[in-house]
Motif scaffolding. Structure first.
Motif, PDB file in Angstrom:
ATOM      1  N   ARG A   1       0.853  -1.190   0.000  1.00  0.00           N
ATOM      2  CA  ARG A   1       0.000   0.000   0.000  1.00  0.00           C
ATOM      3  C   ARG A   1       0.887   1.237   0.000  1.00  0.00           C
ATOM      4  NH1 ARG A   1      -5.307  -1.053   1.954  1.00  0.00           N
ATOM      5  NH2 ARG A   1      -5.433   1.112   2.581  1.00  0.00           N
TER       6      ARG A   1
ATOM      7  N   TRP B   1       3.977   2.272   2.619  1.00  0.00           N
ATOM      8  CA  TRP B   1       4.696   1.132   3.175  1.00  0.00           C
ATOM      9  C   TRP B   1       6.189   1.362   3.040  1.00  0.00           C
ATOM     10  CZ3 TRP B   1       3.032  -4.030   4.616  1.00  0.00           C
ATOM     11  CH2 TRP B   1       1.665  -4.089   4.851  1.00  0.00           C
TER      12      TRP B   1
ATOM     13  N   MET C   1      -6.669  -4.489   7.318  1.00  0.00           N
ATOM     14  CA  MET C   1      -6.125  -3.656   6.243  1.00  0.00           C
ATOM     15  C   MET C   1      -6.985  -2.430   5.986  1.00  0.00           C
ATOM     16  SD  MET C   1      -3.358  -5.084   5.288  1.00  0.00           S
ATOM     17  CE  MET C   1      -2.668  -5.573   3.736  1.00  0.00           C
ATOM     18  N   HIS C   2      -8.294  -2.578   6.129  1.00  0.00           N
ATOM     19  CA  HIS C   2      -9.189  -1.459   5.843  1.00  0.00           C
ATOM     20  C   HIS C   2      -9.366  -0.525   7.034  1.00  0.00           C
ATOM     21  CE1 HIS C   2     -10.205  -2.880   1.886  1.00  0.00           C
ATOM     22  NE2 HIS C   2     -10.384  -4.089   2.381  1.00  0.00           N
TER      23      HIS C   2
ATOM     24  N   PRO D   1      -4.888   0.763   8.460  1.00  0.00           N
ATOM     25  CA  PRO D   1      -3.708   0.685   7.584  1.00  0.00           C
ATOM     26  C   PRO D   1      -2.496   1.425   8.136  1.00  0.00           C
ATOM     27  CG  PRO D   1      -5.354   2.141   6.630  1.00  0.00           C
ATOM     28  CD  PRO D   1      -6.005   1.445   7.802  1.00  0.00           C
TER      29      PRO D   1
END
Length: 126
Positions: free
Chosen positions: A19, A22, A93-94, A97
Motif C-alpha cells: 500500500r 509502506w 487492512m481497511h 492501515p
C-alpha cells in the motif's frame, strides 16, 4: 551429477502489492524455497534482506479444516526457514492501515537492531 534445477510454480501475476506509505523494498509474491519439500512458499509481501514477510489472510485460508491446517503448516515452514511473518485480515487492512504500516516499520527496525547486535558480538569474539 548435481541437483536438478528447481522450477518455481506459477503464481498470481497481479498481486495487490504494498500500500502507499509502506516501507520501500517490499517484493510482492516473493518465493521462499522450502528445501525439505523442494517447493516454494509464497509470501504476499516480503522484505528479503530482513527475512520479514507480510501476509494478507482472506477468508479462504480457513474455509475448511484442511485449509486451516495447510495454512498453519505453511506458516510453520516459513518460520522454520528463518522468516518472521506478520499476518493481517481484510478488516485489519481497511480499518487500521496506518497502524499496520507502523508495525511493519517497527519489525524492520527490530531486524536491523538484531543484525547490528550480532555484528557487535562477532566483532567482540575476535
Amino acid at each position: 551429477m548435481g541437483r536438478p534445477a528447481r522450477r518455481l510454480p506459477a503464481r498470481d501475476p497481479a498481486p495487490a502489492g504494498p500500500r502507499p506509505g509502506w516501507p520501500p523494498a517490499a517484493g510482492a509474491q516473493h518465493p521462499v524455497l522450502d528445501d525439505a519439500r523442494r517447493t516454494a512458499l509464497w509470501l504476499d509481501l516480503a522484505y528479503p534482506d530482513h527475512h520479514l514477510g507480510v501476509e494478507y489472510d482472506g477468508g479462504g485460508h480457513v474455509a475448511t479444516p484442511e485449509a486451516a491446517r495447510a495454512d498453519a503448516q505453511r506458516h510453520t515452514r516459513l518460520v522454520a526457514a528463518g522468516w518472521r511473518v506478520l499476518r493481517y485480515t481484510a478488516p485489519d487492512m481497511h480499518r487500521r492501515p496506518d497502524e499496520i504500516v507502523a508495525e511493519v516499520g517497527r519489525a524492520l527496525d527490530h531486524t536491523r537492531r538484531d543484525a547490528a547486535q550480532r555484528a557487535v558480538e562477532i566483532d567482540r569474539s575476535r
